[in-house]
Design a protein around this motif. Structure first.
Motif, PDB file in Angstrom:
ATOM      1  N   PHE A   1      10.039  33.727   6.299  1.00  0.00           N
ATOM      2  CA  PHE A   1       9.429  32.908   7.347  1.00  0.00           C
ATOM      3  C   PHE A   1       9.845  31.436   7.210  1.00  0.00           C
ATOM      4  O   PHE A   1      10.086  30.757   8.203  1.00  0.00           O
ATOM      5  CB  PHE A   1       7.905  33.041   7.318  1.00  0.00           C
TER       6      PHE A   1
ATOM      7  N   VAL B   1       9.068  29.526  10.636  1.00  0.00           N
ATOM      8  CA  VAL B   1       7.938  30.190  11.282  1.00  0.00           C
ATOM      9  C   VAL B   1       6.670  29.888  10.492  1.00  0.00           C
ATOM     10  O   VAL B   1       6.657  29.970   9.261  1.00  0.00           O
ATOM     11  CB  VAL B   1       8.175  31.715  11.354  1.00  0.00           C
TER      12      VAL B   1
ATOM     13  N   TYR C   1       2.957  30.412   8.950  1.00  0.00           N
ATOM     14  CA  TYR C   1       2.187  31.546   8.439  1.00  0.00           C
ATOM     15  C   TYR C   1       1.129  31.023   7.481  1.00  0.00           C
ATOM     16  O   TYR C   1       1.152  29.852   7.093  1.00  0.00           O
ATOM     17  CB  TYR C   1       3.096  32.534   7.715  1.00  0.00           C
TER      18      TYR C   1
ATOM     19  N   ASN D   1       1.998  32.878  12.883  1.00  0.00           N
ATOM     20  CA  ASN D   1       1.941  32.212  14.181  1.00  0.00           C
ATOM     21  C   ASN D   1       3.332  32.238  14.804  1.00  0.00           C
ATOM     22  O   ASN D   1       4.220  31.490  14.405  1.00  0.00           O
ATOM     23  CB  ASN D   1       1.459  30.774  14.025  1.00  0.00           C
ATOM     24  N   THR D   2       3.514  33.106  15.791  1.00  0.00           N
ATOM     25  CA  THR D   2       4.833  33.230  16.417  1.00  0.00           C
ATOM     26  C   THR D   2       5.130  32.068  17.365  1.00  0.00           C
ATOM     27  O   THR D   2       6.291  31.856  17.738  1.00  0.00           O
ATOM     28  CB  THR D   2       4.938  34.541  17.218  1.00  0.00           C
TER      29      THR D   2
ATOM     30  N   ARG E   1       4.513  32.061  20.327  1.00  0.00           N
ATOM     31  CA  ARG E   1       4.980  32.736  21.525  1.00  0.00           C
ATOM     32  C   ARG E   1       3.858  33.605  22.065  1.00  0.00           C
ATOM     33  O   ARG E   1       2.796  33.697  21.457  1.00  0.00           O
ATOM     34  CB  ARG E   1       6.219  33.587  21.193  1.00  0.00           C
TER      35      ARG E   1
ATOM     36  N   SER F   1       1.964  36.497  22.027  1.00  0.00           N
ATOM     37  CA  SER F   1       1.899  37.502  20.958  1.00  0.00           C
ATOM     38  C   SER F   1       1.914  38.929  21.496  1.00  0.00           C
ATOM     39  O   SER F   1       2.408  39.846  20.834  1.00  0.00           O
ATOM     40  CB  SER F   1       0.664  37.281  20.076  1.00  0.00           C
TER      41      SER F   1
ATOM     42  N   PHE G   1       5.496  39.569  22.164  1.00  0.00           N
ATOM     43  CA  PHE G   1       6.173  39.620  20.866  1.00  0.00           C
ATOM     44  C   PHE G   1       5.935  40.975  20.208  1.00  0.00           C
ATOM     45  O   PHE G   1       6.866  41.602  19.687  1.00  0.00           O
ATOM     46  CB  PHE G   1       5.652  38.497  19.964  1.00  0.00           C
TER      47      PHE G   1
ATOM     48  N   GLU H   1      -1.260  42.855  16.806  1.00  0.00           N
ATOM     49  CA  GLU H   1      -1.302  41.725  17.734  1.00  0.00           C
ATOM     50  C   GLU H   1      -2.720  41.171  17.732  1.00  0.00           C
ATOM     51  O   GLU H   1      -3.681  41.925  17.832  1.00  0.00           O
ATOM     52  CB  GLU H   1      -0.886  42.206  19.126  1.00  0.00           C
TER      53      GLU H   1
ATOM     54  N   PHE I   1      12.211  41.100  13.430  1.00  0.00           N
ATOM     55  CA  PHE I   1      11.488  39.847  13.689  1.00  0.00           C
ATOM     56  C   PHE I   1      12.473  38.722  14.006  1.00  0.00           C
ATOM     57  O   PHE I   1      12.281  37.970  14.973  1.00  0.00           O
ATOM     58  CB  PHE I   1      10.632  39.484  12.472  1.00  0.00           C
TER      59      PHE I   1
ATOM     60  N   ILE J   1      12.617  36.557  17.447  1.00  0.00           N
ATOM     61  CA  ILE J   1      12.488  35.091  17.414  1.00  0.00           C
ATOM     62  C   ILE J   1      13.667  34.443  18.127  1.00  0.00           C
ATOM     63  O   ILE J   1      13.513  33.504  18.916  1.00  0.00           O
ATOM     64  CB  ILE J   1      12.408  34.596  15.947  1.00  0.00           C
TER      65      ILE J   1
ATOM     66  N   LYS K   1       9.484  29.592  22.693  1.00  0.00           N
ATOM     67  CA  LYS K   1       8.125  29.198  22.337  1.00  0.00           C
ATOM     68  C   LYS K   1       7.296  29.000  23.594  1.00  0.00           C
ATOM     69  O   LYS K   1       7.825  28.726  24.662  1.00  0.00           O
ATOM     70  CB  LYS K   1       8.134  27.915  21.514  1.00  0.00           C
TER      71      LYS K   1
END
Length: 362
Positions: free
Chosen positions: A286, A291, A293, A304-305, A307, A309, A312, A325, A352, A356, A361
């Motif tokens: 990550f 990213v 986390y 925390n994406t 995006r 979720s 995702f 999710e 992942f 990404i 975002k």
């Protein structure tokens, strides 16, 4: 009328369902905080042997398992009760101690079953928001009033992986009146113990009169499919819980497997060590993608994406990776992923990173 406002708990999607729906093979499930290494070989042998007698009802009191667990924890058998997973222990405590109109205190977000099961009992739920993804201990203490019957503490918390320290736990138990049950859910105890993590069992042994400590064989012991957990509490509380417990709530195969698993300390240590080792790989991965986390005391990581979720989650699903999710917890943009085997984690990393790169975002 009460049930009209209750939303059922939705577990993580099963592998077989995803493979069937999407026509995939080799799907990886990292959604339900399961042990990726399979059960102990000793437990498997015990399961095979116990299967020969499934025409008989199980021992309703789990005598041999209770004796073995009592010896391991240095706790009298009369202070232990078993449940069909630790989820049932939550329901048992609510059934025994909470009436319609009573209140319970929980953190927000936390394990959803507390809220759901409390609402089914007609209780009012006082939710105390986390602070920086950690329990607001002072806020939870302040939320307790004359109508409060139970305060639920998940340590470490699900879904954040954060934990209450020994000092925080000491402050909590010193501030909660004896009339309020302190239900400490330690489903991830084996991953978290050590450092400044509180040993709630010590408080029980010191005579704290209003504590229930719940643990499980589902996580570190790798027996999630057999559904068996246990609670430790003062004898008076155990006697009350037994009044609401179903007569044969823990099946005979689960009892035999748990008894054998309890004897395989090497397996548990190896599982925990492997999870901790692989968790470091997640952090490094990550970090490499920048990213966000949360550091976790458990076997899962909240990510925390940044995006959508839900989208995702769907993108990962189409690549054969099941995660959790988190919008149901009010955590928009977040997913929760549990640590799998090295091979499973490699598959997750590849999927992942691809998602990404291919999404923007929010």
């Amino acid at each position: 009328k009460i049930l009209d406002s209750v939303k059922p708990y939705k577990p993580g999607k099963p592998i077989a369902e995803v493979e069937r729906e999407l026509g995939l093979k080799g799907v990886v499930k990292l959604a339900s905080n399961e042990n990726p290494y399979g059960p102990s070989e000793k437990a498997v042998k015990a399961i095979v042997e116990a299967a020969k007698d499934v025409n008989r009802y199980p021992d309703g009191g789990c005598f041999y398992l209770k004796e073995a667990l009592g010896r391991k924890l240095d706790v009298p058998g009369g202070n232990i009760v078993f449940g069909n997973g630790s989820d049932e222990l939550i329901v048992m405590a609510l059934s025994a101690y909470v009436n319609s109109g009573d209140e319970v205190v929980v953190a927000d977000p936390t394990f959803l079953v507390y809220h759901i099961a409390s609402m089914v009992k007609g209780a009012s739920v006082r939710s105390v928001p986390l602070k920086n993804f950690k329990y607001d201990i002072d806020g939870m203490i302040s939320a307790v009033n004359k109508n409060t019957k139970i305060i639920f503490i998940v340590n470490p918390d699900n879904p954040t992986g954060s934990y209450i320290t020994s000092d925080e736990f000491k402050r909590l138990v010193a501030s909660i009146p004896p009339s309020v049950l302190i239900f400490v859910d330690e489903a991830y105890y084996e991953f978290a113990c050590g450092d400044d993590y509180p040993e709630s069992l010590d408080w029980f042994k010191k005579g704290l009169p209003n504590i229930i400590i719940a643990r499980t064989f589902s996580k570190a012991y790798g027996l999630a499919g057999l559904r068996i957990g246990y609670a430790i509490a003062p004898k008076e509380i155990i006697q009350i819980l037994n009044k609401v417990r179903e007569p044969f709530n823990v099946n005979s195969v689960a009892q035999a497997a748990a008894l054998a698993a309890l004897d395989d300390e090497e397996y548990v240590k190896r599982s925990v060590d492997l999870v901790k080792k692989e968790k470091k790989r997640f952090y490094a991965f990550f970090d490499s993608l920048k990213v966000k986390y949360l550091f976790s005391k458990s076997n899962f990581i909240l990510v925390n994406t940044e995006r959508d979720s839900k989208k995702f989650f769907e993108h990962l699903l189409k690549k054969g990776v099941i995660v959790r999710e988190m919008s149901s917890w009010g955590l928009m943009g977040f997913i929760r992923v549990n640590v799998g085997s090295e091979k499973e984690n490699d598959i997750f990393f590849k999927a992942f990173a691809s998602v990404i790169e291919g999404t923007s975002k929010q």
